[in-house]
Motif scaffolding. Structure first.
Motif, short mmCIF file in Angstrom:
data_model
loop_
_atom_site.label_atom_id
_atom_site.label_comp_id
_atom_site.label_asym_id
_atom_site.label_seq_id
_atom_site.Cartn_x
_atom_site.Cartn_y
_atom_site.Cartn_z
N VAL A 28 0.84 -1.21 0.00
CA VAL A 28 0.00 0.00 0.00
C VAL A 28 0.87 1.26 0.00
CG1 VAL A 28 -0.22 0.04 2.54
CG2 VAL A 28 -1.99 1.11 1.15
N ALA A 29 0.42 2.26 -0.73
CA ALA A 29 1.07 3.57 -0.65
C ALA A 29 0.15 4.40 0.25
CB ALA A 29 1.19 4.18 -2.03
N ARG A 30 0.60 4.62 1.47
CA ARG A 30 -0.26 5.28 2.45
C ARG A 30 -0.21 6.79 2.26
NH1 ARG A 30 -2.90 2.90 5.95
NH2 ARG A 30 -1.60 1.04 5.81
N ASP A 31 -1.38 7.38 2.10
CA ASP A 31 -1.49 8.83 1.89
C ASP A 31 -1.22 9.53 3.23
OD1 ASP A 31 -2.24 11.41 1.42
OD2 ASP A 31 -4.20 10.93 0.54
N LEU A 32 -0.13 10.28 3.31
CA LEU A 32 0.26 10.87 4.59
C LEU A 32 -0.44 12.20 4.86
CD1 LEU A 32 4.05 10.01 4.33
CD2 LEU A 32 2.34 8.88 5.77
N LEU A 33 -1.13 12.73 3.86
CA LEU A 33 -1.83 14.00 4.05
C LEU A 33 -3.35 13.82 4.02
CD1 LEU A 33 0.28 16.23 1.57
CD2 LEU A 33 0.66 15.87 4.01
N GLY A 34 -3.81 12.59 3.80
CA GLY A 34 -5.25 12.38 3.70
C GLY A 34 -5.56 10.90 3.75
N ASP A 35 -6.65 10.50 3.07
CA ASP A 35 -7.01 9.09 3.15
C ASP A 35 -7.11 8.43 1.77
OD1 ASP A 35 -9.19 10.33 2.19
OD2 ASP A 35 -10.54 9.80 3.84
N GLN A 36 -6.40 9.00 0.80
CA GLN A 36 -6.42 8.43 -0.55
C GLN A 36 -5.30 7.39 -0.70
OE1 GLN A 36 -8.77 9.91 -3.06
NE2 GLN A 36 -9.53 10.37 -1.00
N HIS A 37 -5.35 6.34 0.11
CA HIS A 37 -4.30 5.32 0.03
C HIS A 37 -4.40 4.58 -1.30
CE1 HIS A 37 -4.26 6.40 4.18
NE2 HIS A 37 -5.43 5.81 4.42
N VAL A 38 -3.29 4.07 -1.77
CA VAL A 38 -3.30 3.35 -3.04
C VAL A 38 -2.85 1.92 -2.80
CG1 VAL A 38 -2.48 3.36 -5.44
CG2 VAL A 38 -2.60 5.52 -4.16
N GLU A 39 -3.73 0.97 -3.15
CA GLU A 39 -3.38 -0.45 -2.98
C GLU A 39 -2.48 -0.87 -4.15
OE1 GLU A 39 -4.37 -2.28 -0.43
OE2 GLU A 39 -5.70 -0.72 0.40
N ALA A 40 -1.57 -1.79 -3.86
CA ALA A 40 -0.68 -2.27 -4.93
C ALA A 40 -1.47 -3.11 -5.92
CB ALA A 40 0.44 -3.10 -4.33
N ASP A 41 -1.14 -2.92 -7.20
CA ASP A 41 -1.73 -3.75 -8.24
C ASP A 41 -0.59 -3.96 -9.24
OD1 ASP A 41 -3.26 -5.02 -10.08
OD2 ASP A 41 -4.28 -3.20 -10.79
N GLY A 42 0.30 -4.89 -8.89
CA GLY A 42 1.54 -5.02 -9.68
C GLY A 42 2.64 -4.23 -9.00
N SER A 43 3.76 -4.12 -9.66
CA SER A 43 4.90 -3.50 -8.98
C SER A 43 4.93 -1.98 -9.14
CB SER A 43 6.21 -4.09 -9.52
OG SER A 43 6.31 -3.76 -10.88
N ARG A 44 4.23 -1.45 -10.14
CA ARG A 44 4.24 0.00 -10.35
C ARG A 44 3.19 0.68 -9.49
NH1 ARG A 44 8.35 1.49 -13.72
NH2 ARG A 44 7.24 3.40 -14.20
N LEU A 45 3.43 1.93 -9.21
CA LEU A 45 2.46 2.72 -8.46
C LEU A 45 1.79 3.67 -9.46
CD1 LEU A 45 1.25 3.91 -5.82
CD2 LEU A 45 3.25 5.37 -5.71
N VAL A 46 0.48 3.56 -9.54
CA VAL A 46 -0.25 4.38 -10.50
C VAL A 46 -1.17 5.33 -9.71
CG1 VAL A 46 -1.81 4.36 -12.46
CG2 VAL A 46 -0.13 2.54 -12.19
N VAL A 47 -1.00 6.62 -9.93
CA VAL A 47 -1.76 7.62 -9.16
C VAL A 47 -2.25 8.72 -10.11
CG1 VAL A 47 -1.68 9.17 -7.17
CG2 VAL A 47 0.02 7.39 -7.37
N ASP A 48 -3.45 9.19 -9.86
CA ASP A 48 -3.94 10.36 -10.59
C ASP A 48 -3.75 11.59 -9.72
OD1 ASP A 48 -4.78 9.20 -12.99
OD2 ASP A 48 -6.54 8.36 -11.96
N LEU A 49 -3.17 12.61 -10.31
CA LEU A 49 -2.98 13.86 -9.56
C LEU A 49 -3.81 14.95 -10.21
CD1 LEU A 49 0.84 14.36 -8.89
CD2 LEU A 49 -0.93 13.81 -7.24
N ALA A 50 -4.52 15.71 -9.39
CA ALA A 50 -5.28 16.85 -9.94
C ALA A 50 -4.29 17.91 -10.44
CB ALA A 50 -6.14 17.44 -8.82
#
Ligand code: NOJ
Length: 548
Positions: free
Chosen positions: A514-536
């Motif tokens: 998991v990539a834990r969101d340190l400023l909020g609660d938008q944690h990202v679960e792993a789905d493969g080895s890459r981390l995929v995130v959408d940024l506004a």
């Protein structure tokens, strides 16, 4: 991580706040800030989470360069209070958990300093040699002027002395002669004196100029860096844990020399001028590239050394390390009017008006301030989004009085506005729109956001201590920095563009879950080895990469 070591090297994870006593808070109602007023405002700073106050010069001065022209290194300017007021202030700051460092100005003095007055009058006085004199302007000596347009030469003829004296800065700031051992002894005494008053170190003014010996007749016994090393050793002998934070605006490789050997035996901290300048270019372009390149260009520094990250300081926002074309881009974006520019290299504006008050961009920039590798250094008023007052001359446009509450003087003083030397701006950034009191009451204000961000920053010593690298985010608008300390990894992402970005990063942590969101609660679960995130657009994320 080793807690004892963490607190020994307190500057690696400090939150530094720079202020000028003269413009911060007036305690006696005469229109000038003072130590009494500042002491009454210490809870604002402690509440914000500041751990170290950097005071701009508060020594006796004719004030032609805002106190950087001083007439006595061992006293307080009487307009700012008494020595007793100063001592009360240092004690109260310590009580609130804040250290204090002050500007150490030893490159030059005011021409009104008794040393210079005696030196110019008496060629046989031992003080004559405290300064750098020549019969003729030397061809080989230093010629560069620091303030083009306000300063004509680095040498001025003094009628009384019948000689030219050297001054890197204004003509009323004669340079001290560090080749003279008596001057070096005096500088040591100044350092020892202020440490004995409870200070935790110094912001050292104009370090490369202070060490410069070109143009000085005698050959200096010490190489400049040996001298700096001696001075730092002296300081830490007198007061363990004291630091020097140097103003060294040079190219990265030259900056490295000022940290000393691999154990860091010279300056503990240097301002990250490269990071600051490239950040503005990135902002102007909506492209993380310049900032990423700027960070990559920084040299490796000793474990005990640290960068001081900053968005702006009390001077012009210098862009001197950018190319002419790059600087023009930043000028066009953030300060197109010639009246906003100064010395052909900088802007005399604060960030919020440069960004037209756009809160998203303002928060993006300050998220960078807290997340970039180094120790965040705040200039007073940034926590509430103060603007500049262009009606105030030169660099002083950004040194206006602190805005505590609505009203013409912003609660800075009980005196009338016309008694305030540097009044707040009028218009959108006036104290009715921007002030501490209103923002305290508003949970969504910049002030309350700053306080939360500082709490997050202090919760994450990894940002000050970790190994870090700029990572490929698959998107040129997004800056990614991975910080690693022991078995912890934190990834910070900042989108410099107004448009949303889809980020695809390799967090480089085996089996992360998991990539834990340190400023909020938008944690990202792993789905493969890459981390995929959408940024506004102008969005930012601080993520801790956790494995099971
Ligand atoms: C650097 C300081 O930051 C600036 O404000 C001052 O004018 C010069 N040094 C001269 O002391």
């Amino acid at each position: 991580m080793n807690l004892a070591r963490t607190s020994d090297l307190w500057w690696k994870n400090a939150v530094v706040y720079c202020l000028d006593v003269e413009t911060y808070a007036d305690g006696n109602g005469d229109g000038v800030g003072d130590f009494l007023g500042l002491t009454q405002r210490l809870d604002h700073l402690a509440g914000l989470g500041v751990t170290c106050l950097w005071l701009m010069p508060f020594y006796p001065t004719p004030n032609r360069d805002d106190g950087y022209d001083l007439t006595d290194h061992y006293a307080i300017d009487e307009s700012l209070g008494t020595f007793g007021d100063f001592t009360e202030f240092v004690r109260t700051a310590a009580d609130r958990g804040m250290r204090v460092i002050s500007d150490l100005v030893v490159n030059h003095t005011s021409d009104q300093h008794p040393w210079f007055q005696e030196a110019r009058q008496d060629p046989d006085s031992p003080l004559r040699d405290f300064y750098v004199w020549r019969d003729e302007v030397p061809e080989d000596g230093p010629h560069g002027v620091v303030f083009p347009g306000e300063q004509e030469s680095a040498w001025t003829y003094d009628e009384v002395a019948g000689q030219y004296y050297h001054h890197r800065f204004y003509h009323h700031q004669p340079d001290l002669n560090v080749a003279n051992e008596a001057v070096r002894d005096e500088i040591r005494k100044v350092i020892g004196f202020w440490l004995a008053q409870g200070l935790s170190g110094f912001r050292v003014d104009a370090v490369p100029f202070f060490l410069e010996t070109d143009g000085i007749d005698e050959t200096m016994e010490l190489a400049p860096h040996d001298y700096l090393r001696d001075l730092c050793a002296f300081m830490t002998r007198r007061s363990g844990g004291a630091i020097m934070l140097g103003e060294v605006n040079l190219e990265p490789e030259q900056q490295r020399e000022f940290f000393g050997d691999e154990d860091g035996d010279e300056l503990q901290m240097l301002f990250n001028f490269i990071g600051m300048q490239t950040m503005y270019l990135s902002l102007a372009r909506g492209d993380a590239g310049p900032l990423a390149d700027g960070l990559r260009s920084l040299p490796d520094i000793p474990d005990e050394g640290q960068w001081a990250t900053f968005v702006r300081n009390h001077d012009e926002l210098t862009l001197d390390k950018l190319t002419d074309a790059e600087r023009e881009e930043v000028f066009a974006a953030f300060g197109p009017d010639p009246d906003m520019q100064v010395y052909d290299r900088g802007l005399r504006r604060r960030l919020p008006p440069m960004l037209d008050g756009d809160e998203r961009r303002i928060r993006l920039v300050y998220s960078l301030l807290f997340a970039l590798p180094g120790t965040p250094t705040i200039f007073y008023g940034e926590e509430i989004g103060m603007g500049e007052n262009l009606a105030v001359e030169g660099r002083r446009s950004v040194r206006t009085s602190m805005q505590w509450q609505p009203g013409p003087t912003g609660g800075f003083t009980s005196a009338d506005r016309d008694q305030v030397r540097r009044p707040p701006p009028e218009g959108d950034f006036d104290p009715d729109h921007v002030n501490v009191r209103d923002q305290q009451a508003d949970p969504d204000s910049l002030l309350n956001w700053f306080e939360r961000m500082i709490r997050h920053r202090r919760d994450l010593p990894i940002l000050g201590w970790g190994e870090w690298e700029v990572v490929d985010t698959g998107h040129t608008a997004v800056l990614g920095v991975r910080h690693v300390l022991d078995d912890e990894t934190v990834l910070t992402l900042h989108n410099l563009a107004a448009t949303p970005s889809h980020v695809d990063v390799d967090p480089d942590v085996e089996d992360w879950q998991v990539a834990r969101d340190l400023l909020g609660d938008q944690h990202v679960e792993a789905d493969g080895s890459r981390l995929v995130v959408d940024l506004a657009g102008h969005g930012y994320r601080w993520l801790r990469i956790e494995s099971s």
